[in-house]
Every structure is written in C-alpha cells, then in structure tokens.
Design a protein around this motif. Structure first.
Motif, PDB file in Angstrom:
ATOM      1  N   CYS A 188       1.014  -1.197   0.218  1.00 27.25           N
ATOM      2  CA  CYS A 188      -0.140   0.204   0.035  1.00 27.25           C
ATOM      3  C   CYS A 188       0.841   1.317  -0.140  1.00 27.25           C
ATOM      4  O   CYS A 188       0.523   2.280  -0.373  1.00 27.25           O
ATOM      5  CB  CYS A 188      -0.875  -0.064   1.167  1.00 27.25           C
ATOM      6  N   ASN A 189       2.298   1.484   0.798  1.00 28.44           N
ATOM      7  CA  ASN A 189       3.050   2.527   0.836  1.00 28.44           C
ATOM      8  C   ASN A 189       3.521   2.878  -0.555  1.00 28.44           C
ATOM      9  O   ASN A 189       3.274   3.766  -1.294  1.00 28.44           O
ATOM     10  CB  ASN A 189       3.989   1.645   2.184  1.00 28.44           C
ATOM     11  N   GLN A 190       3.717   1.690  -1.690  1.00 30.62           N
ATOM     12  CA  GLN A 190       4.541   1.769  -2.502  1.00 30.62           C
ATOM     13  C   GLN A 190       3.220   2.574  -3.821  1.00 30.62           C
ATOM     14  O   GLN A 190       3.590   2.730  -5.138  1.00 30.62           O
ATOM     15  CB  GLN A 190       5.005   0.709  -3.540  1.00 30.62           C
ATOM     16  N   LEU A 191       1.965   1.573  -3.315  1.00 30.13           N
ATOM     17  CA  LEU A 191       0.524   2.210  -4.850  1.00 30.13           C
ATOM     18  C   LEU A 191       0.539   3.827  -4.042  1.00 30.13           C
ATOM     19  O   LEU A 191       0.703   4.427  -5.025  1.00 30.13           O
ATOM     20  CB  LEU A 191      -0.016   1.113  -3.968  1.00 30.13           C
ATOM     21  N   ILE A 192       0.416   3.819  -3.413  1.00 31.53           N
ATOM     22  CA  ILE A 192       0.804   5.829  -2.633  1.00 31.53           C
ATOM     23  C   ILE A 192       1.934   6.352  -3.994  1.00 31.53           C
ATOM     24  O   ILE A 192       0.908   7.580  -3.723  1.00 31.53           O
ATOM     25  CB  ILE A 192       0.658   5.625  -1.139  1.00 31.53           C
ATOM     26  N   GLY A 193       2.907   5.606  -3.599  1.00 29.57           N
ATOM     27  CA  GLY A 193       4.210   6.396  -4.128  1.00 29.57           C
ATOM     28  C   GLY A 193       4.123   6.817  -5.504  1.00 29.57           C
ATOM     29  O   GLY A 193       4.401   7.439  -6.176  1.00 29.57           O
ATOM     30  N   TYR A 194       3.237   5.614  -6.117  1.00 30.46           N
ATOM     31  CA  TYR A 194       3.877   5.113  -7.534  1.00 30.46           C
ATOM     32  C   TYR A 194       2.820   6.069  -8.261  1.00 30.46           C
ATOM     33  O   TYR A 194       2.912   6.252  -9.288  1.00 30.46           O
ATOM     34  CB  TYR A 194       3.021   4.251  -8.116  1.00 30.46           C
ATOM     35  N   PHE A 195       1.294   6.490  -7.079  1.00 33.94           N
ATOM     36  CA  PHE A 195      -0.058   7.436  -8.057  1.00 33.94           C
ATOM     37  C   PHE A 195       0.311   9.280  -7.365  1.00 33.94           C
ATOM     38  O   PHE A 195      -0.135   9.461  -7.483  1.00 33.94           O
ATOM     39  CB  PHE A 195      -1.105   7.134  -7.215  1.00 33.94           C
ATOM     40  N   LYS A 196       1.538   9.137  -6.908  1.00 31.53           N
ATOM     41  CA  LYS A 196       1.979  10.534  -5.996  1.00 31.53           C
ATOM     42  C   LYS A 196       1.024  11.545  -5.334  1.00 31.53           C
ATOM     43  O   LYS A 196       0.517  12.191  -5.480  1.00 31.53           O
ATOM     44  CB  LYS A 196       2.511  11.413  -7.433  1.00 31.53           C
ATOM     45  N   GLU A 197       0.096   9.997  -4.519  1.00 30.48           N
ATOM     46  CA  GLU A 197      -0.459  10.589  -3.428  1.00 30.48           C
ATOM     47  C   GLU A 197      -2.205  11.266  -4.603  1.00 30.48           C
ATOM     48  O   GLU A 197      -2.745  12.029  -3.712  1.00 30.48           O
ATOM     49  CB  GLU A 197      -0.184  11.446  -2.299  1.00 30.48           C
ATOM     50  N   ASP A 198      -2.344  11.058  -5.953  1.00 28.65           N
ATOM     51  CA  ASP A 198      -3.681  11.621  -6.955  1.00 28.65           C
ATOM     52  C   ASP A 198      -4.139  10.935  -6.559  1.00 28.65           C
ATOM     53  O   ASP A 198      -4.791  10.036  -7.613  1.00 28.65           O
ATOM     54  CB  ASP A 198      -2.368  12.176  -8.353  1.00 28.65           C
TER      55      ASP A 198
ATOM     56  N   SER B  15      -7.876   6.752 -11.733  1.00 33.28           N
ATOM     57  CA  SER B  15      -8.382   6.036 -13.198  1.00 33.28           C
ATOM     58  C   SER B  15      -7.799   4.755 -13.525  1.00 33.28           C
ATOM     59  O   SER B  15      -8.677   4.386 -14.139  1.00 33.28           O
ATOM     60  CB  SER B  15      -7.740   7.297 -13.761  1.00 33.28           C
ATOM     61  N   ALA B  16      -6.611   4.566 -12.774  1.00 35.03           N
ATOM     62  CA  ALA B  16      -5.872   3.536 -12.960  1.00 35.03           C
ATOM     63  C   ALA B  16      -7.202   2.279 -12.366  1.00 35.03           C
ATOM     64  O   ALA B  16      -6.933   1.300 -13.663  1.00 35.03           O
ATOM     65  CB  ALA B  16      -4.757   3.647 -12.462  1.00 35.03           C
TER      66      ALA B  16
END
Length: 159
Positions: free
Chosen positions: A128-138, A144-145
């Motif tokens: 989950c931490n990486q997911l937030i990072g990959y989507f730049k907290e947007d 959309s993804a």
C-alpha cells in the motif's frame, strides 16, 4: 616539549615563557593524536569495531530506527509502537499484516505521512505504501487507474 595540565588549560613549557592552548588547539592536538594511534593500530581498531557491531547489532538497530523516526517523521519509537498497537499490527488501508521481507526478516509497517505538511497519517504495509507512492498521492490518478484495470480485467475474462 613538556606538557603540564593546569586548571583545565594545557600549558606548554617553552623555556621561560608558558603559553596556554586554546580549546580549538587542544581539540586539534587530540584529534591528531587519536588519528596517529588509529593509523598505528589499524588492524586492532578494525577488529574491535567488527566485534563491537556484532555484539551491539540489535541495540544499534533500535537506536538508528529511533533516530530515523524522529528525524524524518517527528515521532518517537514509543509513538510508533502505540500506533502499531492501535492498528492491531495491520495496514491502515488494506487491513492486512505486513508480509514483505528484507534480508529474511519481516519488515515493519511503513510510516505514511503527508509529503506537504509532514503530518503522520498512519502505518501501511509495503504494498500500500508503494501504491500511494507510485500514484503520487493523487486520488484522481488512482481512481482512473482503477477504472482502467476493471475494464481491462472484464474484457479479458474467460467466459
């Protein structure tokens, strides 16, 4: 040269005249002396350091972790463990326990924080931490993804 320790100051016998060394000069001389000792005893110093790190690996690890949490997130180790207990050792997003490992050791939950304000939001698993990072907290990018992923999976589903 003859050294005399006097009232916290270091005097050097220079014949008839004695000079008091400044704190800066004392530090420089101590540093030079220590450096010379290290160079003369380098193998002993290295072996001592290796043994010291082996003996104190766990406490050193905790000290570094405490320093990291305080410097990066402004929280103490006690506050981290209180948050961990409050979340029942589970991720604040998916509700699962951490499963990823680093060097055959289970990772701790990551501290999630707002990169703008620095405020700590909770503890997250590595995924989950990486997911937030990959989507730049947007959130809109994440939404959309998610919509695209649902359409892609439904399109390629058997049946």
């Amino acid at each position: 040269m003859f050294y005399i320790l006097f009232m916290g100051g270091l005097y050097i016998d220079m014949g008839k005249r004695k000079a008091v060394l400044s704190e800066e000069e004392k530090k420089k001389r101590r540093k030079d002396r220590d450096k010379q000792w290290y160079n003369d005893n380098i193998e002993y110093a290295r072996e001592y350091r290796r043994e010291h790190y082996k003996k104190n690996k766990e406490s050193r690890s905790m000290q570094m972790r405490a320093y990291h949490f305080k410097r990066k997130y402004g929280i103490t180790l006690e506050e981290y463990y209180a948050m961990l207990e409050q979340q029942n050792n589970k991720c604040a997003i998916c509700g699962n326990e951490e499963t990823s490992k680093r060097r055959d050791t289970l990772r701790l939950l990551s501290v999630d924080h707002d990169h703008v304000t620095g405020k700590v939001r909770g503890l997250l698993c590595n995924g989950c931490n990486q997911l937030i990072g990959y989507f730049k907290e947007d959130i809109s990018l994440l939404y959309s993804a998610m919509q695209g992923m649902i359409a892609y999976i439904n399109k390629h589903r058997d049946g």
